[in-house]
Scaffold this motif. Structure first.
Motif, PDB file in Angstrom:
ATOM      1  N   PRO A   1      -4.664  -3.227  13.190  1.00 21.77           N
ATOM      2  CA  PRO A   1      -5.118  -4.302  14.223  1.00 21.77           C
ATOM      3  C   PRO A   1      -4.341  -4.324  15.519  1.00 21.77           C
ATOM      4  O   PRO A   1      -4.654  -5.231  16.210  1.00 21.77           O
ATOM      5  N   VAL A   2      -2.613  -3.797  15.221  1.00 22.29           N
ATOM      6  CA  VAL A   2      -2.395  -3.601  16.517  1.00 22.29           C
ATOM      7  C   VAL A   2      -2.856  -2.694  17.641  1.00 22.29           C
ATOM      8  O   VAL A   2      -3.157  -2.498  18.752  1.00 22.29           O
ATOM      9  N   ARG A   3      -3.299  -1.393  16.600  1.00 21.88           N
ATOM     10  CA  ARG A   3      -3.991  -0.887  17.828  1.00 21.88           C
ATOM     11  C   ARG A   3      -5.315  -0.921  18.022  1.00 21.88           C
ATOM     12  O   ARG A   3      -5.724  -0.157  19.488  1.00 21.88           O
ATOM     13  N   ASP A   4      -5.856  -1.551  17.342  1.00 22.09           N
ATOM     14  CA  ASP A   4      -7.530  -2.533  18.493  1.00 22.09           C
ATOM     15  C   ASP A   4      -7.223  -3.126  19.417  1.00 22.09           C
ATOM     16  O   ASP A   4      -7.926  -2.974  20.232  1.00 22.09           O
ATOM     17  N   LEU A   5      -5.628  -4.309  19.306  1.00 27.84           N
ATOM     18  CA  LEU A   5      -5.583  -4.617  20.112  1.00 27.84           C
ATOM     19  C   LEU A   5      -5.295  -4.043  21.758  1.00 27.84           C
ATOM     20  O   LEU A   5      -5.476  -4.596  23.237  1.00 27.84           O
ATOM     21  N   LEU A   6      -4.343  -2.972  21.195  1.00 28.64           N
ATOM     22  CA  LEU A   6      -4.230  -2.303  22.590  1.00 28.64           C
ATOM     23  C   LEU A   6      -5.344  -1.399  23.047  1.00 28.64           C
ATOM     24  O   LEU A   6      -5.036  -1.034  24.584  1.00 28.64           O
TER      25      LEU A   6
ATOM     26  N   TRP B   1      -5.696   0.824  26.718  1.00 30.24           N
ATOM     27  CA  TRP B   1      -4.583   2.597  27.311  1.00 30.24           C
ATOM     28  C   TRP B   1      -5.256   3.089  26.483  1.00 30.24           C
ATOM     29  O   TRP B   1      -4.182   4.828  26.922  1.00 30.24           O
ATOM     30  N   GLU B   2      -6.242   3.714  25.997  1.00 25.56           N
ATOM     31  CA  GLU B   2      -6.230   5.209  25.583  1.00 25.56           C
ATOM     32  C   GLU B   2      -6.899   5.874  27.593  1.00 25.56           C
ATOM     33  O   GLU B   2      -6.308   7.388  27.311  1.00 25.56           O
ATOM     34  N   GLU B   3      -7.276   4.624  28.480  1.00 26.84           N
ATOM     35  CA  GLU B   3      -6.980   5.057  29.319  1.00 26.84           C
ATOM     36  C   GLU B   3      -6.205   5.320  30.355  1.00 26.84           C
ATOM     37  O   GLU B   3      -6.404   6.474  31.427  1.00 26.84           O
ATOM     38  N   LYS B   4      -5.349   3.819  30.302  1.00 26.92           N
ATOM     39  CA  LYS B   4      -3.852   4.670  31.030  1.00 26.92           C
ATOM     40  C   LYS B   4      -2.903   5.469  30.199  1.00 26.92           C
ATOM     41  O   LYS B   4      -1.975   6.029  30.840  1.00 26.92           O
ATOM     42  N   TYR B   5      -2.794   5.099  29.025  1.00 26.46           N
ATOM     43  CA  TYR B   5      -1.842   6.403  28.196  1.00 26.46           C
ATOM     44  C   TYR B   5      -2.381   7.381  27.533  1.00 26.46           C
ATOM     45  O   TYR B   5      -1.170   8.108  26.914  1.00 26.46           O
ATOM     46  N   GLY B   6      -3.994   7.579  27.219  1.00 26.59           N
ATOM     47  CA  GLY B   6      -4.061   8.336  25.979  1.00 26.59           C
ATOM     48  C   GLY B   6      -3.453   8.774  24.835  1.00 26.59           C
ATOM     49  O   GLY B   6      -4.306   7.677  24.532  1.00 26.59           O
ATOM     50  N   ASP B   7      -3.409   9.904  24.371  1.00 24.43           N
ATOM     51  CA  ASP B   7      -2.489   9.508  22.901  1.00 24.43           C
ATOM     52  C   ASP B   7      -1.103   8.456  23.011  1.00 24.43           C
ATOM     53  O   ASP B   7      -0.905   8.811  21.264  1.00 24.43           O
TER      54      ASP B   7
ATOM     55  N   LYS C   1       4.374  11.461  29.760  1.00 26.60           N
ATOM     56  CA  LYS C   1       4.825  10.250  30.273  1.00 26.60           C
ATOM     57  C   LYS C   1       3.810  10.040  31.221  1.00 26.60           C
ATOM     58  O   LYS C   1       3.339  10.301  32.186  1.00 26.60           O
ATOM     59  N   GLY C   2       3.659   8.314  31.929  1.00 28.75           N
ATOM     60  CA  GLY C   2       3.378   7.626  32.714  1.00 28.75           C
ATOM     61  C   GLY C   2       1.854   7.538  32.436  1.00 28.75           C
ATOM     62  O   GLY C   2       1.875   7.931  31.162  1.00 28.75           O
ATOM     63  N   LYS C   3       1.196   7.208  33.841  1.00 26.24           N
ATOM     64  CA  LYS C   3       0.168   7.061  32.677  1.00 26.24           C
ATOM     65  C   LYS C   3      -1.660   8.362  32.855  1.00 26.24           C
ATOM     66  O   LYS C   3      -0.653   8.953  33.534  1.00 26.24           O
ATOM     67  N   LYS C   4      -2.276   8.064  32.532  1.00 32.03           N
ATOM     68  CA  LYS C   4      -2.985   9.598  32.853  1.00 32.03           C
ATOM     69  C   LYS C   4      -4.488   8.990  33.231  1.00 32.03           C
ATOM     70  O   LYS C   4      -4.597   7.781  33.576  1.00 32.03           O
TER      71      LYS C   4
END
Length: 567
Positions: A522-527, A532-538, A564-567
C-alpha cells in the motif's frame, strides 16, 4: 431479512426445552436482585423508585428480541443513573414532573443514538474510550455515587449533592444532626449485605435486607421517628408515556445523551463479550447497539429511564444457569407481576436501605489496582487514569470522561508525532539486523547507516524524522548511504512523501544515497503515484535490507553510484 435484526427468530424456534430450568432459575434470581436495585438506582437518578421497576420491564423484553448476547442482563445501572442525575438536574429539579419529562426525552435520545450507531456500523467509535479512561471514570463515579447516598444513610438533607468534597465537608459540619435510627438501619444494611455476600453468596442479600428493614420499620413505626421511607409505590403496569421532543430539550440533553450512549454501550459490550468468550458464541457489537437502542426507545414510551447491560446482574444471570434470552423475558414478567400485585409491600422500605444497596454495589467498581498496573507497564497510561479520575471527582462526571478522552488522544498524538526509530546493526551469529542500543555488539558499517522506522508517516511526524536523520548524519560524517527500513510503516500521506523527497535533498546534500527496504504494497502504491520510479528508479523497491546492501556493494565494486540521487 427479519432474522437479520430480530435475533429471537433464531433462538425461539430452536429452543431446547432442557434449558428451561436454568433460564427460569436465572430469571427468578435476577428479578429478585433487580427489584431492590432498580428502585435504588432510580432514587440515585433523582426519580421515584417505581420508575426503576418500569425501566426493568419493557426494555428487557425488547432487548431479548433484538440483542445478540444470551446472558446480558439489561436494566438500570449505577453509573448511568448518576449520569442521568448529573445531566438532567442542571435543567430541572429532580423528582418534579419537568425532570421526569426530560429523563424520558433523554432515554429516547440515547436509544436513537445507539440505534443509528448500530445501523451505520459505528460501533468502532467506542474504541476511542481507552480502558484507562473507562476504569478511572468508573472508579471516580463509584465514589461520587457512594457519597451521594450519604444523605439517605445519615438522615440529613445535605445541600451539597454533586461535589464529593463539599458533601464530605457538610456531612462533618452537620454531624450533630445525624438521625441515629436511620444511620443504624443503613449501617446494619451494609454489614448484612457484605457478610451475606461473603458467606452466603447464593442467598439474595438485597432482598433479605429489604424484607427485614420493612418489617422492622413497620412493626416499630420508625417512620414516625424521622426514618425516611419510600412510601406509596404506584400499582399497575407502566403507563404509555410520550416523550416531549423540543429543540431546546434536545440541545440541552445532547452532551449527556452522547455520554450515556457510549458509556452504557462500553459497559454492556465488555460484559457480553466476556461471557460469550466463555460460552464460545459470537456477539455482534453493531447488533448490540441496535438491541440496546431499541430497548431505550421502547422504554421511553413506558415511563422508564436509560438502561444498559449491568456487570453484576449479567454475571449472576450467567452463574445462575441462564442459557438463552428467555431468562431476561422471565425476569421482566416477574417484575411486571410485582408491579401488579406487590408494590404495597415496599411502602415502609427505608431510603437508608436503598442507599446501603447502592453503596455496596458500587464499592467493587473502585479499581485502584488497575492504576498501579498501568503505571507498572507504561506511566503515560497511568497518568491518563489519574487525570481522568481527578477530573471526574473534582469537576464532574461528564467533564471528567471528556478530559480523559482528550488527554488519551493527546498522548496518542504525541506518541505519533515522535515515532520510535532505531539504528540497526548486524548480529553475525544470528544473521539479523537489530537496534544497536539494545544489542551493542551488533556491527555497524561507518559508510552505511541503517534506520528502521516503527510508525506510519504523516505530516505531524516528518519534522521529527528529518531532524533525527540529519543530526545522525552530522555525527557520522563518513556516511555515504542511508538505508531506511520501512517494514514498520503501514501508511503514509502525500505530505510525508513530499517531505521525504526534500529530506533526501537537504540531509544528503546530494552526496548521500538513500535506499528504502521492506516497503509494503500500500505504501509502495502511493510512492508509485508520486512518480518515484521516474525520480529514483528502484531505490524504494528493495525487499530486504540485505538486498539494498548488496546493491550498494555491487555499485561500489564497479565504481557505480547511480543509486544516489534522481535518475
Amino acid at each position: 431479512m427479519l432474522k437479520k435484526y430480530i435475533t429471537a427468530l433464531e433462538w425461539i424456534p430452536q429452543y431446547d426445552k432442557s434449558h428451561l430450568r436454568g433460564d427460569f432459575s436465572a430469571g427468578l434470581i435476577v428479578a429478585i436482585m433487580l427489584i431492590p436495585q432498580g428502585m435504588a438506582y432510580a432514587m440515585l437518578a433523582g426519580l421515584p423508585p417505581v420508575i426503576g421497576l418500569y425501566a426493568a420491564t419493557v426494555p428487557l423484553l425488547i432487548y431479548a428480541l433484538f440483542g445478540t448476547s444470551r446472558h446480558l442482563a439489561v436494566g438500570p445501572v449505577a453509573v448511568v443513573s448518576l449520569l442521568v442525575l448529573s445531566g438532567v438536574s442542571t435543567i430541572a429539579e429532580p423528582g418534579t414532573s419537568e425532570y421526569i419529562a426530560y429523563v424520558l426525552l433523554l432515554m429516547l435520545m440515547v436509544g436513537v443514538i445507539q440505534f443509528l450507531m448500530g445501523v451505520l456500523r459505528l460501533g468502532f467509535l467506542v474504541n476511542f474510550l481507552s480502558h484507562a479512561v473507562i476504569s478511572a471514570f468508573t472508579s471516580a463515579a463509584a465514589i461520587i455515587i457512594g457519597l451521594s447516598q450519604l444523605k439517605h444513610l445519615i438522615g440529613v438533607k445535605l445541600e451539597a449533592d454533586k461535589n464529593v468534597f463539599m458533601i464530605l465537608y457538610e456531612s462533618v459540619a452537620r454531624i450533630q444532626e445525624i438521625n441515629p435510627i436511620t444511620f443504624g438501619i443503613g449501617i446494619s444494611g451494609i454489614l448484612i449485605l457484605i457478610v451475606m455476600k461473603k458467606y452466603l453468596p447464593k442467598i439474595p442479600a438485597p432482598l433479605v435486607v429489604v424484607g427485614l428493614s420493612i418489617m422492622i420499620v413497620q412493626f416499630l413505626q420508625l417512620n414516625q421517628s424521622g426514618v425516611s421511607i419510600v412510601g406509596h409505590v404506584p400499582e399497575g403496569l407502566p403507563g404509555l408515556s410520550i416523550p416531549a421532543v423540543t429543540i431546546d430539550g434536545l440541545i440541552k440533553l445532547l452532551p449527556v445523551a452522547l455520554t450515556i450512549s457510549f458509556i452504557g454501550f462500553m459497559e454492556s459490550i465488555a460484559m457480553a463479550k466476556a461471557i460469550a468468550a466463555k460460552e464460545k458464541y459470537k456477539v455482534d457489537p453493531n447488533k448490540e447497539l441496535i438491541g440496546l437502542g431499541l430497548a431505550n426507545v421502547g422504554g421511553s414510551f413506558f415511563s422508564g429511564y436509560p438502561v444498559t447491560g449491568g456487570f453484576s446482574r449479567s454475571a449472576v444471570n450467567y452463574q445462575s444457569g441462564a442459557k438463552t434470552p428467555l431468562a431476561s423475558l422471565i425476569t421482566a414478567v416477574l417484575i411486571l407481576l410485582t408491579l401488579l400485585f406487590f408494590t404495597g409491600f415496599f411502602y415502609y422500605l427505608p431510603n437508608a436501605v436503598l442507599a446501603a444497596i447502592i453503596m455496596v454495589a458500587v464499592y467493587n467498581l473502585i479499581d485502584v489496582k488497575e492504576a498501579k498496573h498501568l503505571f507498572q507497564i507504561r506511566s503515560l497510561d497511568g497518568w491518563t487514569w489519574v487525570i481522568t479520575f481527578i477530573g471526574t471527582l473534582a469537576i464532574g462526571v461528564e467533564q471528567g470522561i471528556l478530559i480523559g478522552v482528550i488527554f488519551s488522544l493527546l498522548v496518542y498524538l504525541w506518541k505519533s508525532a515522535y515515532p520510535h526509530m532505531a539504528e540497526l546493526g548486524f548480529l553475525e551469529e544470528e544473521k539479523v539486523y537489530r537496534n544497536i542500543k539494545r544489542f551493542p555488539e551488533a556491527k555497524v558499517n561507518p559508510k552505511v547507516m541503517i534506520y528502521r522506522i516503527d510508525s506510519d508517516l504523516f505530516f505531524a511526524n516528518m519534522t521529527f524524522l528529518e531532524d533525527k536523520l540529519c543530526d545522525k548524519i552530522q555525527d557520522k560524517p563518513d556516511t555515504k548511504w542511508i538505508v531506511l527500513d520501512f517494514s514498520g510503516v503501514n501508511g503514509i500521506d502525500a505530505v510525508s512523501i513530499h517531505a521525504l523527497e526534500e529530506m533526501m535533498e537537504s540531509c544528503g546534500r546530494g552526496e548521500i544515497g538513500f535506499l528504502f527496504a521492506g516497503v509494503k504494497g500500500p505504501v509502495r502504491d502511493l510512492l508509485n503515484r508520486a512518480h518515484w520510479e521516474e525520480k529514483y528508479g528502484d531505490n524504494y523497491k528493495y525487499l530486504t535490507i540485505e538486498h539494498a546492501l548488496r546493491v550498494i556493494e555491487e555499485g561500489d565494486d564497479h565504481g557505480r553510484h547511480d543509486v544516489k540521487g534522481k535518475k
